[in-house]
Every structure is written in C-alpha cells, then in structure tokens.
Write a protein that holds these residues in place. Structure first.
Motif, PDB file in Angstrom:
ATOM      1  N   LEU A  46       0.808  -1.219   0.000  1.00  0.00           N
ATOM      2  CA  LEU A  46       0.000   0.000   0.000  1.00  0.00           C
ATOM      3  C   LEU A  46       0.846   1.277   0.000  1.00  0.00           C
ATOM      4  O   LEU A  46       0.345   2.343  -0.329  1.00  0.00           O
ATOM      5  N   ILE A  47       2.117   1.180   0.378  1.00  0.00           N
ATOM      6  CA  ILE A  47       2.934   2.390   0.549  1.00  0.00           C
ATOM      7  C   ILE A  47       3.339   3.068  -0.769  1.00  0.00           C
ATOM      8  O   ILE A  47       3.078   4.249  -0.942  1.00  0.00           O
ATOM      9  N   TYR A  53      -5.491  -1.773  -8.011  1.00  0.00           N
ATOM     10  CA  TYR A  53      -5.082  -3.160  -7.786  1.00  0.00           C
ATOM     11  C   TYR A  53      -4.200  -3.308  -6.547  1.00  0.00           C
ATOM     12  O   TYR A  53      -4.301  -4.309  -5.830  1.00  0.00           O
ATOM     13  N   THR A  54      -3.337  -2.326  -6.274  1.00  0.00           N
ATOM     14  CA  THR A  54      -2.510  -2.443  -5.071  1.00  0.00           C
ATOM     15  C   THR A  54      -3.359  -2.278  -3.812  1.00  0.00           C
ATOM     16  O   THR A  54      -3.104  -2.929  -2.803  1.00  0.00           O
ATOM     17  N   VAL A  55      -4.363  -1.405  -3.878  1.00  0.00           N
ATOM     18  CA  VAL A  55      -5.259  -1.258  -2.725  1.00  0.00           C
ATOM     19  C   VAL A  55      -6.050  -2.549  -2.501  1.00  0.00           C
ATOM     20  O   VAL A  55      -6.181  -3.024  -1.366  1.00  0.00           O
ATOM     21  N   LEU A  56      -6.543  -3.146  -3.578  1.00  0.00           N
ATOM     22  CA  LEU A  56      -7.266  -4.414  -3.450  1.00  0.00           C
ATOM     23  C   LEU A  56      -6.346  -5.519  -2.911  1.00  0.00           C
ATOM     24  O   LEU A  56      -6.753  -6.311  -2.054  1.00  0.00           O
ATOM     25  N   GLY A  61      -4.834  -8.893   1.456  1.00  0.00           N
ATOM     26  CA  GLY A  61      -3.749  -9.391   2.299  1.00  0.00           C
ATOM     27  C   GLY A  61      -4.040  -9.180   3.770  1.00  0.00           C
ATOM     28  O   GLY A  61      -3.779 -10.060   4.601  1.00  0.00           O
ATOM     29  N   LEU A  62      -4.567  -8.013   4.118  1.00  0.00           N
ATOM     30  CA  LEU A  62      -4.936  -7.764   5.516  1.00  0.00           C
ATOM     31  C   LEU A  62      -6.081  -8.673   5.965  1.00  0.00           C
ATOM     32  O   LEU A  62      -6.090  -9.162   7.101  1.00  0.00           O
ATOM     33  N   ALA A  63      -7.038  -8.925   5.067  1.00  0.00           N
ATOM     34  CA  ALA A  63      -8.129  -9.847   5.404  1.00  0.00           C
ATOM     35  C   ALA A  63      -7.591 -11.269   5.607  1.00  0.00           C
ATOM     36  O   ALA A  63      -8.009 -11.970   6.535  1.00  0.00           O
TER      37      ALA A  63
END
Length: 98
Positions: A46-47, A53-56, A61-63
């Motif tokens: 995310l950085i 696509y990176t946000v998804l 990944g966090l989920a």
C-alpha cells in the motif's frame, strides 16, 4: 539359554496422540508467522503507489492475515479445551472425545 523378548511395536509419530497435539501447536506457530508476513507484505504493497489493484491486494492481504490469526486462535482454544489430545483416560477404558 535366554529367551528373546519380542520387540514392542513402534508407533509412528503422526499416529500418536502426542503427535497430533504437537502438530496443532506447530500449526498455531505457522498461522502467526503467516499473519505477520501477510501484514508486512500488505502494508508494503500500500505504501509506494496507490492504484486500484494495489489497494485491493493490500486489503485482501490484511483480510487473509485476520483469517490466519483467527485460525491460530481457534486451534489454541481447541488445545485449551482438551490439552491431552483426542483421548481421555477413564477408569479402565480409553474413550474417544469428539
């Protein structure tokens, strides 16, 4: 003359009760390590650039890391409920506890 004693049968590690408990403990460690790895990769995804696509990918990944933590917690509760494994000793018999 000495009589030969029959050798006791060796039980494989995976078929013993202690083996299952040890494997469950290793599964808890595996879940925690996977969760930490997923959190690090998701935050690093995310950085740099925030595209859709990176946000998804970061959110998924966090989920996934939350599910890994939940998996470890459920296995830990299972071990707390019955720390000796799937068998418990009664008076003269061993019973299977489900």
């Amino acid at each position: 003359m000495q009589t030969l004693k029959p050798k006791p049968k060796a039980r494989p590690f995976c078929l013993s009760v202690k083996g299952h408990v040890k494997l469950l403990r290793l599964d808890i460690i595996n879940s925690v390590v996977a969760a930490v790895f997923m959190i690090v990769v998701s935050v690093l995804a995310l950085i740099p650039e925030t595209t859709t696509y990176t946000v998804l990918g970061g959110v998924f990944g966090l989920a996934a890391s939350v599910f890994c933590i939940a998996d470890g917690a459920l296995i830990y509760r299972k071990l707390l409920f019955n720390p000796g494994g799937p068998y418990q000793k009664t008076d003269a018999h061993d019973k299977l506890v489900l």
